[in-house]
Motif scaffolding. Structure first.
Motif, PDB file in Angstrom:
ATOM      1  N   HIS A   1     -12.322 130.405  -3.969  1.00 33.51           N
ATOM      2  CA  HIS A   1     -13.546 130.193  -4.748  1.00 33.51           C
ATOM      3  C   HIS A   1     -14.041 128.751  -4.684  1.00 33.51           C
ATOM      4  O   HIS A   1     -15.150 128.459  -5.131  1.00 33.51           O
ATOM      5  CB  HIS A   1     -13.316 130.601  -6.211  1.00 33.51           C
ATOM      6  CG  HIS A   1     -12.302 129.742  -6.903  1.00 33.51           C
ATOM      7  ND1 HIS A   1     -10.946 129.878  -6.660  1.00 33.51           N
ATOM      8  CD2 HIS A   1     -12.436 128.757  -7.806  1.00 33.51           C
ATOM      9  CE1 HIS A   1     -10.292 129.000  -7.396  1.00 33.51           C
ATOM     10  NE2 HIS A   1     -11.164 128.304  -8.102  1.00 33.51           N
ATOM     11  N   LEU A   2     -13.277 127.856  -4.113  1.00 38.38           N
ATOM     12  CA  LEU A   2     -13.669 126.452  -4.003  1.00 38.38           C
ATOM     13  C   LEU A   2     -14.276 126.111  -2.643  1.00 38.38           C
ATOM     14  O   LEU A   2     -14.710 124.992  -2.433  1.00 38.38           O
ATOM     15  CB  LEU A   2     -12.450 125.554  -4.235  1.00 38.38           C
ATOM     16  CG  LEU A   2     -11.790 125.697  -5.599  1.00 38.38           C
ATOM     17  CD1 LEU A   2     -10.506 124.892  -5.640  1.00 38.38           C
ATOM     18  CD2 LEU A   2     -12.739 125.283  -6.701  1.00 38.38           C
ATOM     19  N   ARG A   3     -14.322 127.072  -1.723  1.00 33.80           N
ATOM     20  CA  ARG A   3     -14.787 126.796  -0.364  1.00 33.80           C
ATOM     21  C   ARG A   3     -16.297 126.959  -0.253  1.00 33.80           C
ATOM     22  O   ARG A   3     -16.923 127.615  -1.076  1.00 33.80           O
ATOM     23  CB  ARG A   3     -14.072 127.724   0.612  1.00 33.80           C
ATOM     24  CG  ARG A   3     -12.578 127.494   0.617  1.00 33.80           C
ATOM     25  CD  ARG A   3     -11.852 128.330   1.643  1.00 33.80           C
ATOM     26  NE  ARG A   3     -10.414 128.230   1.389  1.00 33.80           N
ATOM     27  CZ  ARG A   3      -9.624 129.264   1.232  1.00 33.80           C
ATOM     28  NH1 ARG A   3     -10.079 130.484   1.364  1.00 33.80           N
ATOM     29  NH2 ARG A   3      -8.339 129.081   0.981  1.00 33.80           N
ATOM     30  N   GLY A   4     -16.861 126.357   0.788  1.00 30.98           N
ATOM     31  CA  GLY A   4     -18.289 126.477   1.067  1.00 30.98           C
ATOM     32  C   GLY A   4     -19.079 125.266   0.600  1.00 30.98           C
ATOM     33  O   GLY A   4     -18.530 124.311   0.068  1.00 30.98           O
ATOM     34  N   ASP A   5     -20.397 125.315   0.808  1.00 30.16           N
ATOM     35  CA  ASP A   5     -21.263 124.180   0.499  1.00 30.16           C
ATOM     36  C   ASP A   5     -21.499 123.980  -0.991  1.00 30.16           C
ATOM     37  O   ASP A   5     -21.600 122.858  -1.451  1.00 30.16           O
ATOM     38  CB  ASP A   5     -22.619 124.332   1.202  1.00 30.16           C
ATOM     39  CG  ASP A   5     -22.504 124.160   2.711  1.00 30.16           C
ATOM     40  OD1 ASP A   5     -21.548 123.489   3.161  1.00 30.16           O
ATOM     41  OD2 ASP A   5     -23.349 124.699   3.422  1.00 30.16           O
ATOM     42  N   ASN A   6     -21.630 125.060  -1.749  1.00 28.53           N
ATOM     43  CA  ASN A   6     -21.919 124.946  -3.179  1.00 28.53           C
ATOM     44  C   ASN A   6     -21.121 126.023  -3.925  1.00 28.53           C
ATOM     45  O   ASN A   6     -21.662 127.044  -4.324  1.00 28.53           O
ATOM     46  CB  ASN A   6     -23.421 125.104  -3.433  1.00 28.53           C
ATOM     47  CG  ASN A   6     -23.797 124.719  -4.842  1.00 28.53           C
ATOM     48  OD1 ASN A   6     -22.971 124.734  -5.757  1.00 28.53           O
ATOM     49  ND2 ASN A   6     -25.060 124.382  -5.035  1.00 28.53           N
TER      50      ASN A   6
ATOM     51  N   TYR B   1     -20.102 131.046  -7.072  1.00 33.05           N
ATOM     52  CA  TYR B   1     -19.247 131.714  -8.055  1.00 33.05           C
ATOM     53  C   TYR B   1     -20.081 132.413  -9.128  1.00 33.05           C
ATOM     54  O   TYR B   1     -19.789 133.531  -9.535  1.00 33.05           O
ATOM     55  CB  TYR B   1     -18.294 130.695  -8.699  1.00 33.05           C
ATOM     56  CG  TYR B   1     -17.373 131.303  -9.729  1.00 33.05           C
ATOM     57  CD1 TYR B   1     -16.197 131.898  -9.321  1.00 33.05           C
ATOM     58  CD2 TYR B   1     -17.675 131.270 -11.079  1.00 33.05           C
ATOM     59  CE1 TYR B   1     -15.327 132.470 -10.245  1.00 33.05           C
ATOM     60  CE2 TYR B   1     -16.824 131.824 -12.018  1.00 33.05           C
ATOM     61  CZ  TYR B   1     -15.639 132.417 -11.596  1.00 33.05           C
ATOM     62  OH  TYR B   1     -14.799 132.978 -12.510  1.00 33.05           O
ATOM     63  N   TRP B   2     -21.117 131.732  -9.601  1.00 32.24           N
ATOM     64  CA  TRP B   2     -21.906 132.254 -10.724  1.00 32.24           C
ATOM     65  C   TRP B   2     -23.074 133.113 -10.296  1.00 32.24           C
ATOM     66  O   TRP B   2     -23.789 133.623 -11.138  1.00 32.24           O
ATOM     67  CB  TRP B   2     -22.372 131.096 -11.612  1.00 32.24           C
ATOM     68  CG  TRP B   2     -21.225 130.480 -12.325  1.00 32.24           C
ATOM     69  CD1 TRP B   2     -20.649 129.272 -12.054  1.00 32.24           C
ATOM     70  CD2 TRP B   2     -20.464 131.039 -13.387  1.00 32.24           C
ATOM     71  NE1 TRP B   2     -19.592 129.054 -12.885  1.00 32.24           N
ATOM     72  CE2 TRP B   2     -19.464 130.127 -13.719  1.00 32.24           C
ATOM     73  CE3 TRP B   2     -20.530 132.239 -14.092  1.00 32.24           C
ATOM     74  CZ2 TRP B   2     -18.523 130.372 -14.722  1.00 32.24           C
ATOM     75  CZ3 TRP B   2     -19.604 132.466 -15.101  1.00 32.24           C
ATOM     76  CH2 TRP B   2     -18.621 131.543 -15.406  1.00 32.24           C
ATOM     77  N   SER B   3     -23.283 133.304  -8.977  1.00 30.55           N
ATOM     78  CA  SER B   3     -24.421 134.123  -8.545  1.00 30.55           C
ATOM     79  C   SER B   3     -24.062 135.596  -8.455  1.00 30.55           C
ATOM     80  O   SER B   3     -22.951 136.000  -8.451  1.00 30.55           O
ATOM     81  CB  SER B   3     -24.941 133.649  -7.201  1.00 30.55           C
ATOM     82  OG  SER B   3     -23.965 133.794  -6.201  1.00 30.55           O
TER      83      SER B   3
END
Length: 158
Positions: free
Chosen positions: A146-151, A156-158
């Motif tokens: 859940h910490l990977r990617g650009d944002n 997570y909240w989308s």
């Protein structure tokens, strides 16, 4: 966003990518022609983004926690900067050994096409402890997806 804040966010992305083992994001914080010197910390010296990415992704770490703090960043030109960061890290290795370290990163940065990159990075430790109590929780590689990617917060909240 001003340049100093952009460099702080760059370093935050470095730590998050390292701890979540997001090797593409990790490589992306470095200039293609970067030099990373870990000799003061007992390691090697790496020339180029791909060489350092290969080194990072080869580390046999089950869990790592890196915190950077107290940045001292100076803009040395319109597209260059130099900085010093305090560091605290904790690592659990596949063989069960652990280490907890405190030290510094000495870095230079370059701005290319409007984006900041780490151009040079050296790591030194003031203290490393290798006798650590077993932590109560180990997230591991799967527990950091859940910490990977650009944002990651927006994802997570989308």
């Amino acid at each position: 966003m001003d340049d100093l804040e952009a460099i702080k966010r760059l370093k935050a992305r470095y730590f998050r990518a390292l701890d979540s083992k997001d090797w593409d994001a990790y490589a992306g914080v470095f200039a293609e022609d970067c030099i990373v010197d870990l000799t003061l910390a007992g390691g090697g010296k790496y020339h180029g983004r791909n060489a350092f990415r290969a080194y990072g992704s080869s580390l046999k770490i089950v869990q790592s926690v890196h915190h950077g703090h107290m940045p001292e960043i100076d803009l040395t030109g319109p597209d260059s900067a130099a900085g010093l960061w305090g560091l605290g890290d904790y690592n659990i290795w596949e063989d069960g050994t652990q280490n907890h370290g405190w030290g510094h990163y000495l870095e230079t940065y370059v701005k290319r096409d409007g984006r900041w990159y780490i151009k040079t990075m050296a790591l030194s430790y003031l203290r490393v402890e290798t006798i650590c109590t077993q932590p109560a929780l180990i997230a591991g590689k799967d527990g950091t997806a859940h910490l990977r990617g650009d944002n990651p917060a927006a994802a997570y909240w989308s």
